[in-house]
Design an enzyme around this catalytic site. Structure first.
Site, PDB file in Angstrom:
ATOM      1  N   CYS A 194       0.829  -1.217   0.000  1.00  0.00           N
ATOM      2  CA  CYS A 194       0.000   0.000   0.000  1.00  0.00           C
ATOM      3  C   CYS A 194       0.859   1.261   0.000  1.00  0.00           C
ATOM      4  O   CYS A 194       0.484   2.274  -0.606  1.00  0.00           O
ATOM      5  CB  CYS A 194      -0.954  -0.002   1.187  1.00  0.00           C
ATOM      6  SG  CYS A 194      -0.143  -0.091   2.808  1.00  0.00           S
TER       7      CYS A 194
ATOM      8  N   HIS B 269      -2.044   1.116   7.512  1.00  0.00           N
ATOM      9  CA  HIS B 269      -2.294   1.252   6.075  1.00  0.00           C
ATOM     10  C   HIS B 269      -1.873   2.639   5.618  1.00  0.00           C
ATOM     11  O   HIS B 269      -2.059   3.625   6.343  1.00  0.00           O
ATOM     12  CB  HIS B 269      -3.783   1.036   5.812  1.00  0.00           C
ATOM     13  CG  HIS B 269      -4.147   0.853   4.376  1.00  0.00           C
ATOM     14  ND1 HIS B 269      -3.605  -0.121   3.571  1.00  0.00           N
ATOM     15  CD2 HIS B 269      -5.038   1.529   3.589  1.00  0.00           C
ATOM     16  CE1 HIS B 269      -4.142  -0.052   2.369  1.00  0.00           C
ATOM     17  NE2 HIS B 269      -5.004   0.943   2.352  1.00  0.00           N
TER      18      HIS B 269
ATOM     19  N   ASN C 222      -7.388   6.027  -0.620  1.00  0.00           N
ATOM     20  CA  ASN C 222      -7.054   4.667  -0.233  1.00  0.00           C
ATOM     21  C   ASN C 222      -6.520   3.941  -1.478  1.00  0.00           C
ATOM     22  O   ASN C 222      -7.184   3.922  -2.507  1.00  0.00           O
ATOM     23  CB  ASN C 222      -8.305   3.954   0.295  1.00  0.00           C
ATOM     24  CG  ASN C 222      -8.019   2.578   0.854  1.00  0.00           C
ATOM     25  OD1 ASN C 222      -7.044   1.934   0.498  1.00  0.00           O
ATOM     26  ND2 ASN C 222      -8.893   2.115   1.739  1.00  0.00           N
TER      27      ASN C 222
END
Length: 728
Positions: free
Chosen positions: A206, A374, A394
């Protein structure tokens, strides 16, 4: 049939060679090697290997590459059948300035510096850390942009397919070339990459995908290619282009320099024909997947434990990484100042920003719409009527924040929507992972900002590559940093800061999985740029936080009224292994940074003891028995520097005194009668004296109190020859 065609190509190569046409001869020799390596029949391929070797040797000779004759034999490379292209065997940088060729496992490694030459130590460091996850990554040079990308047969990476992550293996069907995935593939469909189209899938990267996002956004916003400029081949407009032959080169910054990563265009595909890697929602473009593949090849495969955006964005852009911890309960954390700095840097095109959550419970994740540990890309910052807001993306391209200023929140007034050009109703219709969040909420649920600053903001730079051997200095910096790598920094009066970046080189994916190496920089200003021995006496001006990230950034503000000199000390928590590192410094004003490495002609260590039984435990000068302490005579053969270190059990306070007995040249005035350590210290003290005249000196180690019995070590170092002997 393949071997017949190879013979034909070899014959053509010989014809061109005899005719003196070097360029076409090299091209055909190269083509012959590639055709031999692509023969599927193992027996036939092995029979043709000798021809491949001969063709390769002749191509090298025509290019001007000489064999390494230092040991009377040619330089060695891996067996020829392990190579698929000659570009993996021979670096194209034959005529590069300041070039040094270092024999390595394979391929031949060219270490060059654009301005000035590397020292021998730097060459060794860069060569040693070019072996990353069992593969050699050579330096990237401008001539690499002009290497050959077109082949008679589709290119296949000699290193084979990358290791897949467990989630990929679960759904994996086969590897497919991008021409098999899409009928009309491209690298980028528009003038610039579309940051909104990036989608992370099952690979745990990520932070890398968020780094792609902020770099792609920057390209479009500021019309500057900081991301797509690293993909080759390119067209006449300097844009990355689709290569039907399937070969791509990506320039990544790792272990001190920009390095060359070569990949083919095979991508993992699932049983439902879905890509099992990050991709662009613009179905015909593949820049996301190719950049991810190149980066994860460097990192050891798709089975990647994850990193952070400082590491990833630095690899992609070479921009200076900075980490800002979000410490909501720390009174020293100025949240408003941090936000203002982020907003100014972002909107002026000075930095890339991502932000990451810490550990969140399942209940918190469900309630907030966030993901634990994250990374998110920061794609906008704004302040409206005192309300500080950030727009995040995201990398999954779905799942959004559910709290304040989310798309369903009632705080969205018509005025605010107009100012931010945001329509919550439209946002509600599709979840693309993009959302607004207020700064107060972000501070509550996120842990850290990762910034990468444009190095072109700084006019002056310095860089060196070093090795710190595991056996040099103590395991911990508890009582001395005298043997740590140190640098003297001289800065002028002025505004702004010097940015000093310490980068530890990483050569294995295990370093990400089980990273126990903690590094930092300590900054001192009380010694006027001289070597530091005592780590906390006095305490450092900047006591760096020891972190297990490979990058640590130290910022030293300039004094507007006067020039200053600092000592920089590389520090490692519980040092157990040799580390290779790069030190870079950036400033808008001219500065000087030089190594304080000391190369001793003499380095001796003696053992001794204070013993009440032998009447050699006299204590300090306050006691009449001081003269009974052990005494050592040092004879300096020439004028030079002298360092004397005393080590003893930490429970004892120890000190030393050095006196001049006589000088070899009686016509000069002695610089002093005696020198002593400033005070008695626990277990360690040192005398560091420069420009001593040749002569005879006495040194007397002592404990603070008499009758304290203990062994000790006396280390004597000098840049000239000396003799030392015990007097009593």
């Amino acid at each position: 049939m393949a071997d017949v065609n190879c013979h034909k190509v070899l014959m053509k190569a010989l014809d061109f060679d005899e005719a003196g046409d070097k360029e076409k001869a090299i091209e055909h020799y190269t083509m012959a090697v590639e055709m031999i390596l692509s023969i599927e029949d193992k027996e036939k391929r092995e029979k043709m290997n000798k021809f491949a070797r001969q063709a390769l040797d002749r191509a090298e000779e025509l290019k001007g590459i000489k064999k390494n004759l230092s040991d009377g034999s040619p330089s060695k490379s891996l067996p020829i059948q392990q190579h698929k292209t000659t570009t993996s065997i021979v670096s194209p940088t034959i005529n590069a300035p300041n070039k040094v060729t270092i024999p390595t496992h394979s391929p031949k490694l060219e270490i060059t510096r654009d301005r000035g030459g590397y020292s021998m130590e730097e060459k060794k460091v860069l060569e040693k850390t070019s072996l990353i996850n069992s593969r050699i990554y050579v330096p990237f040079l401008e001539v690499d942009a002009k290497e050959r990308f077109n082949f008679p047969l589709p290119f296949t990476d000699k290193d084979g397919m990358l290791e897949l992550a467990p989630k990929q293996k679960r759904d994996f069907h086969k590897w497919m070339r991008i021409s098999e995935i899409c009928e009309y593939p491209t690298i980028i469909t528009g003038a610039y990459p579309d940051f909104q189209a990036i989608k992370q899938t099952v690979v745990s990267d990520c932070s890398f995908v968020s780094s792609l996002t902020v770099a792609a956004l920057y390209e479009k916003k500021f019309n500057r290619r900081i991301l797509t400029s690293i993909i080759y081949p390119r067209n006449s407009k300097d844009e990355p282009v689709y290569n039907p032959s399937g070969k791509y080169t990506v320039k990544l910054h790792v272990n001190g320099i920009a390095r060359k990563v070569v990949i083919d265009d095979y991508l993992p595909v699932g049983r439902y024909n879905q890509l099992l890697c990050s991709f662009s929602n613009n179905k015909c473009e593949f820049w996301v997947s190719l950049l991810e593949k190149a980066y994860l090849k460097l990192m050891g495969g798709f089975d990647f434990p994850g990193s952070n955006s400082n590491i990833d964005a630095y690899a992609l852009t070479g921009w200076i990484p900075e980490r800002i911890s979000i410490r909501k309960n720390d009174s020293d954390f100025n949240a408003n100042a941090v936000f203002d700095r982020l907003k100014e840097g972002f909107h002026n095109g000075r930095c890339l920003i991502t932000v990451a959550t810490g550990e969140l419970t399942d209940a918190e994740c469900d309630r907030t719409g966030l993901v634990s540990t994250h990374a998110f890309a920061v794609i906008n910052l704004a302040e409206v009527d005192g309300i500080k807001l950030l727009m995040l993306k995201n990398p999954w391209s779905h799942l959004r924040w559910k709290g304040n200023y989310s798309e369903k929140d009632s705080r969205w007034t018509p005025e605010l929507q107009k100012i931010l050009n945001y329509d919550p109703k439209i946002a509600q219709s599709i979840d693309n992972g993009i959302f607004w969040i207020d700064y107060h909420s972000l501070i509550n649920f996120f842990d850290v900002f990762y910034l990468n600053w444009d190095p072109e903001l700084f006019k002056y730079t310095y860089c060196t590559h070093k090795c710190w051997q595991s056996g040099v200095g103590p395991v911990k910096d508890a009582y001395t940093v005298g043997d740590n790598p140190q640098f003297s920094l001289s800065v002028p009066a002025g505004r702004g800061s010097v940015y000093v970046l310490l980068t530890r080189h990483i050569t294995t994916i295990e370093d990400f999985r089980e990273n126990n190496e903690y590094i930092t920089l300590l900054v001192y200003h009380h010694k006027n740029g001289k070597r530091i021995y005592y780590p906390h006496d006095p305490a450092p001006y900047i006591d760096g936080i020891r972190i297990n990230s490979p990058h640590y950034l130290c910022k030293i503000r300039l004094d507007p009224n006067q020039a200053r000199k600092y000592t920089l000390v590389v520090s490692q928590y519980e040092k157990s292994t040799t580390i290779f590192y790069t030190l870079r410094a950036y400033c808008r004003e001219p500065f000087e940074l030089k190594s304080l490495d000391q190369h001793w002609l003499t380095n001796l260590q003696l053992t001794g003891e204070w013993s009440a039984l032998n009447n050699t435990a006299g204590g300090c000068q306050n006691h009449k028995t001081y003269r009974f302490n052990p005494l050592y005579k040092i004879i300096l053969a020439n004028d030079g520097n002298l360092v004397v270190e005393l080590r003893a059990p930490k429970v004892f306070q120890v000190g030393m005194e050095l006196t001049i007995k006589e000088l070899e040249d009686q016509s000069i005035t002695a610089p002093f009668i005696s020198k002593s350590t400033d005070s008695f210290r626990s277990g360690f003290c040192v005398l560091d004296l420069e420009n001593l005249p040749a002569g005879t000196y006495y040194v007397r180690p002592a404990t603070y109190l008499p009758n304290q019995e203990a062994p000790f070590f006396l280390k004597v170092k000098s840049n000239v020859k000396l003799q030392i002997e015990k007097e009593n």
